[in-house]
Design a protein around this motif. Sequence first.
Motif, PDB file in Angstrom:
ATOM      1  N   VAL A 100     -90.414 -49.548  22.282  1.00 52.91           N
ATOM      2  CA  VAL A 100     -90.597 -50.739  21.456  1.00 52.91           C
ATOM      3  C   VAL A 100     -90.322 -50.466  19.976  1.00 52.91           C
ATOM      4  CG1 VAL A 100     -92.273 -52.498  20.770  1.00 52.91           C
ATOM      5  CG2 VAL A 100     -92.309 -51.599  23.086  1.00 52.91           C
ATOM      6  N   SER A 101     -90.643 -49.283  19.527  1.00 53.09           N
ATOM      7  CA  SER A 101     -90.504 -48.991  18.098  1.00 53.09           C
ATOM      8  C   SER A 101     -89.989 -47.577  17.884  1.00 53.09           C
ATOM      9  CB  SER A 101     -91.848 -49.159  17.391  1.00 53.09           C
ATOM     10  OG  SER A 101     -92.765 -48.184  17.877  1.00 53.09           O
ATOM     11  N   SER A 102     -89.692 -47.296  16.634  1.00 52.55           N
ATOM     12  CA  SER A 102     -89.266 -45.938  16.299  1.00 52.55           C
ATOM     13  C   SER A 102     -90.152 -45.411  15.183  1.00 52.55           C
ATOM     14  CB  SER A 102     -87.797 -45.924  15.891  1.00 52.55           C
ATOM     15  OG  SER A 102     -87.616 -46.659  14.708  1.00 52.55           O
ATOM     16  N   HIS A 103     -90.163 -44.096  15.049  1.00 57.82           N
ATOM     17  CA  HIS A 103     -90.988 -43.454  14.023  1.00 57.82           C
ATOM     18  C   HIS A 103     -90.149 -42.369  13.367  1.00 57.82           C
ATOM     19  CE1 HIS A 103     -94.431 -41.650  12.049  1.00 57.82           C
ATOM     20  NE2 HIS A 103     -94.052 -40.482  12.536  1.00 57.82           N
ATOM     21  N   THR A 104     -90.147 -42.366  12.041  1.00 58.06           N
ATOM     22  CA  THR A 104     -89.458 -41.335  11.277  1.00 58.06           C
ATOM     23  C   THR A 104     -90.449 -40.745  10.294  1.00 58.06           C
ATOM     24  OG1 THR A 104     -87.377 -42.563  11.425  1.00 58.06           O
ATOM     25  CG2 THR A 104     -87.514 -40.871   9.741  1.00 58.06           C
ATOM     26  N   GLU A 105     -90.513 -39.429  10.252  1.00 60.86           N
ATOM     27  CA  GLU A 105     -91.364 -38.772   9.261  1.00 60.86           C
ATOM     28  C   GLU A 105     -90.497 -37.832   8.438  1.00 60.86           C
ATOM     29  OE1 GLU A 105     -95.476 -36.266   8.735  1.00 60.86           O
ATOM     30  OE2 GLU A 105     -95.121 -37.369  10.584  1.00 60.86           O
ATOM     31  N   ASP A 106     -90.438 -38.116   7.143  1.00 60.31           N
ATOM     32  CA  ASP A 106     -89.631 -37.327   6.219  1.00 60.31           C
ATOM     33  C   ASP A 106     -90.383 -36.115   5.705  1.00 60.31           C
ATOM     34  OD1 ASP A 106     -87.121 -38.628   5.952  1.00 60.31           O
ATOM     35  OD2 ASP A 106     -88.080 -40.234   4.833  1.00 60.31           O
ATOM     36  N   PHE A 107     -89.640 -35.030   5.526  1.00 61.13           N
ATOM     37  CA  PHE A 107     -90.127 -33.824   4.885  1.00 61.13           C
ATOM     38  C   PHE A 107     -89.138 -33.532   3.752  1.00 61.13           C
ATOM     39  CE2 PHE A 107     -90.926 -33.380   9.519  1.00 61.13           C
ATOM     40  CZ  PHE A 107     -92.307 -33.524   9.507  1.00 61.13           C
ATOM     41  N   PRO A 108     -89.347 -34.120   2.559  1.00 59.89           N
ATOM     42  CA  PRO A 108     -88.373 -33.935   1.472  1.00 59.89           C
ATOM     43  C   PRO A 108     -88.185 -32.451   1.157  1.00 59.89           C
ATOM     44  CG  PRO A 108     -90.010 -35.602   0.904  1.00 59.89           C
ATOM     45  CD  PRO A 108     -90.476 -34.947   2.163  1.00 59.89           C
ATOM     46  N   LEU A 109     -86.952 -32.023   1.053  1.00 57.54           N
ATOM     47  CA  LEU A 109     -86.666 -30.613   0.796  1.00 57.54           C
ATOM     48  C   LEU A 109     -87.331 -30.133  -0.487  1.00 57.54           C
ATOM     49  CD1 LEU A 109     -82.899 -30.511   1.823  1.00 57.54           C
ATOM     50  CD2 LEU A 109     -84.830 -29.574   3.083  1.00 57.54           C
ATOM     51  N   SER A 110     -87.421 -31.003  -1.472  1.00 58.20           N
ATOM     52  CA  SER A 110     -88.027 -30.619  -2.747  1.00 58.20           C
ATOM     53  C   SER A 110     -89.529 -30.387  -2.633  1.00 58.20           C
ATOM     54  CB  SER A 110     -87.756 -31.685  -3.803  1.00 58.20           C
ATOM     55  OG  SER A 110     -88.358 -32.916  -3.420  1.00 58.20           O
ATOM     56  N   ARG A 111     -90.147 -30.883  -1.564  1.00 59.12           N
ATOM     57  CA  ARG A 111     -91.595 -30.732  -1.390  1.00 59.12           C
ATOM     58  C   ARG A 111     -91.978 -29.701  -0.339  1.00 59.12           C
ATOM     59  NH1 ARG A 111     -94.404 -36.297  -2.468  1.00 59.12           N
ATOM     60  NH2 ARG A 111     -93.788 -36.496  -4.653  1.00 59.12           N
ATOM     61  N   ILE A 112     -90.993 -29.153   0.361  1.00 62.59           N
ATOM     62  CA  ILE A 112     -91.294 -28.141   1.375  1.00 62.59           C
ATOM     63  C   ILE A 112     -91.603 -26.839   0.658  1.00 62.59           C
ATOM     64  CG2 ILE A 112     -90.390 -26.778   3.302  1.00 62.59           C
ATOM     65  CD1 ILE A 112     -88.673 -29.188   4.076  1.00 62.59           C
ATOM     66  N   SER A 113     -92.833 -26.340   0.853  1.00 65.31           N
ATOM     67  CA  SER A 113     -93.196 -25.066   0.227  1.00 65.31           C
ATOM     68  C   SER A 113     -92.780 -23.899   1.109  1.00 65.31           C
ATOM     69  CB  SER A 113     -94.687 -25.019  -0.070  1.00 65.31           C
ATOM     70  OG  SER A 113     -95.441 -25.240   1.106  1.00 65.31           O
ATOM     71  N   SER A 114     -92.812 -24.097   2.428  1.00 64.83           N
ATOM     72  CA  SER A 114     -92.325 -23.064   3.348  1.00 64.83           C
ATOM     73  C   SER A 114     -92.071 -23.698   4.709  1.00 64.83           C
ATOM     74  CB  SER A 114     -93.315 -21.903   3.469  1.00 64.83           C
ATOM     75  OG  SER A 114     -94.500 -22.321   4.102  1.00 64.83           O
ATOM     76  N   ILE A 115     -91.304 -22.969   5.507  1.00 63.47           N
ATOM     77  CA  ILE A 115     -91.004 -23.400   6.873  1.00 63.47           C
ATOM     78  C   ILE A 115     -90.964 -22.147   7.727  1.00 63.47           C
ATOM     79  CG2 ILE A 115     -88.511 -23.413   6.430  1.00 63.47           C
ATOM     80  CD1 ILE A 115     -88.348 -25.816   8.448  1.00 63.47           C
ATOM     81  N   ASP A 116     -91.602 -22.207   8.900  1.00 61.86           N
ATOM     82  CA  ASP A 116     -91.727 -21.028   9.751  1.00 61.86           C
ATOM     83  C   ASP A 116     -91.224 -21.341  11.148  1.00 61.86           C
ATOM     84  OD1 ASP A 116     -93.269 -19.589   7.727  1.00 61.86           O
ATOM     85  OD2 ASP A 116     -94.896 -20.950   8.252  1.00 61.86           O
TER      86      ASP A 116
END
Length: 179
Positions: free
Chosen positions: A71-87
């Motif tokens: 019925v719907s869609s969901h998008t969650e943004d992780f702005p590159l400028s706000r990412i402190s780390s990624i593992d």
Amino acid sequence: MNFMAELRADIKAAADRNASKLGSGKEIRTLVDELGEGETVDRIVTGFYGKGNGILVLTDRRLFFYLRGVVSSHTEDFPLSRISSIDFSGGLLMGKITVHVSGNKATIEQVQKDIGKELVDNVRERISRPVQAVPTPAATAPVQESAADQLLKLKSLLDAGILSQAQYDEKAAPLIAQL
């Protein structure tokens, strides 16, 4: 997946790298609707986050998770400028990506190991680049010469014959009043 032939070239290339397309067909098919004008897709990885199975997408502008439901869609943004780390942590075939953004963390699980690690490495490289500072013109206050300095310059102009005595007297009077 016969729809793959109809995809935009950047989306198709990223989807082709993602060997595990199970459960991500509707997201890949409608991904173009989630992109901004001129935004291009670099990487896509299938994974489980929040309410279900979707795709983690790295574009030239951002990282986001996209889930297309019935019925719907969901998008969650992780702005590159706000990412402190990624593992990335993984087992034999599958792994998980943890994104740390502004004091929060999001974990995308059931990610194919090789493509997930590749996406994480790409994001790390982007967030570690130094931010290009825009040079700002230095604020320079106009140099204010003292009345005495201005009088000395006027006197040298008078002595050199550049100013007449009348011109000198006219320009010197207000400066003498300041002393």
